[in-house]
Design an enzyme around this catalytic site. Sequence first.
Site, PDB file in Angstrom:
ATOM      1  CB  VAL A  16      43.358  38.337  43.441  1.00 31.85           C
ATOM      2  CG1 VAL A  16      42.819  37.836  42.133  1.00 31.85           C
ATOM      3  CG2 VAL A  16      42.907  39.761  43.662  1.00 31.85           C
ATOM      4  CB  VAL A 144      40.688  43.599  37.471  1.00 34.96           C
ATOM      5  CG1 VAL A 144      39.532  43.148  38.349  1.00 34.96           C
ATOM      6  CG2 VAL A 144      40.406  44.994  36.908  1.00 34.96           C
ATOM      7  CD  GLU A 145      40.595  37.887  38.036  1.00 36.17           C
ATOM      8  OE1 GLU A 145      40.873  37.272  39.087  1.00 36.17           O
ATOM      9  OE2 GLU A 145      39.434  37.999  37.609  1.00 36.17           O
ATOM     10  CB  THR A 146      47.035  38.997  40.261  1.00 38.81           C
ATOM     11  OG1 THR A 146      47.548  39.253  38.940  1.00 38.81           O
ATOM     12  CG2 THR A 146      46.233  37.714  40.248  1.00 38.81           C
ATOM     13  CE1 TYR A 331      37.155  40.624  37.577  1.00 41.23           C
ATOM     14  CE2 TYR A 331      36.308  40.388  35.349  1.00 41.23           C
ATOM     15  CZ  TYR A 331      37.317  40.203  36.267  1.00 41.23           C
ATOM     16  OH  TYR A 331      38.489  39.604  35.876  1.00 41.23           O
TER      17      TYR A 331
END
Length: 358
Positions: A16, A144-146, A331
């Site tokens: 990301v 976590v992603e963005t 993750y």
Amino acid sequence: MQLTRLLPVLLILPLVGCGTSPTRGPSAYDARPASFGVSGDFAGAPGVDAFVERMRQHGYSPDRTAAILSGARRQQSIIDLMDRQAPSKSTGPNGAWTRYRAKFLGEDSINNGVAFWRRNETALARASAHYGVPPEYIVAIIGVETRYGGFTGKTRIIDALATLSFAYPRRAEYFTSELENFLIMAREENIDPFAPRGSFAGAMGLGQFMPSSFRDHAVDHDGDGHRDLWNPADAIGSVANYFRHHGWQPGEPVAVPAQVQSASSARAMKTGFKTSYGLNELASRGITPTRALGRTGTVSLLELDAQGGYEYWLGLKNFYVITRYNHSTYYAMAVHQLAQAIRSRKGAPDGTRVSSTW
């Protein structure tokens, strides 16, 4: 969203906010003759002819596909970033988990997660009720992603997918399929294929869905007639739908710490989210859960290389479901612990710190 979902990821960090701006540099294909009318960076590139033919079955005329590919740009920076994703191998304890965890569980990340939850309380409550996924896990994935939508990526999706389809042979089959799904998605959603931007690997929106996952799991959670993963409400519903599709068990735990009598015995065992052990078998080796797990049949044995020594956890079905988003124990554990921290902080008085261990 493994780089399975989502992105069958090779990496430990989610793809990301790469910040790669589309730029056109020298192309290895510039001197090659145009194929099917494809000009520009991908004229004559391996696989282009087959892809143009492939899109016929979806109602894309060769002229239309050629026009889109002619407008795509080959990005050497994308290839360089992909080549750097191969994970390094550790020969012994070095605190890798502690460093990884710190990237996602700082005070700002937890507080921003609480703020995102409060801003989107209605959408989260509705998604949790409909799909059976607790709101804190939906929020943690997006965090976590963005960074809760703060870093969704700057690379044009068409450039990322075309580069990896026609200039990166090692993953060409996978990314060609994603390019195919992207063009179908663009038509289904009436999107200009040159408009969406995301990660250097083609992941999109707050939840970083790859195009195939968008088509399979994205939902119109706000009811406006469009699936828009840059819209928090739709992203929330889509993440929850993705989890439900992959087998989330409502009301069941995700992971619990394990008590280990002999570190050397645990070190000798196979670990990771793909492992499967019965509780009796683990008990015979001196490994027990720190709290009751109910009727759980089998669990995975998780080893975390923490500063000061290895930590061991038992992963349940819902932990495995998180790994469907990204095939990494670290993750999934970061998502789990961030979710727990956000829920604790949201329910705690303002300014109250939460425990750094879960």
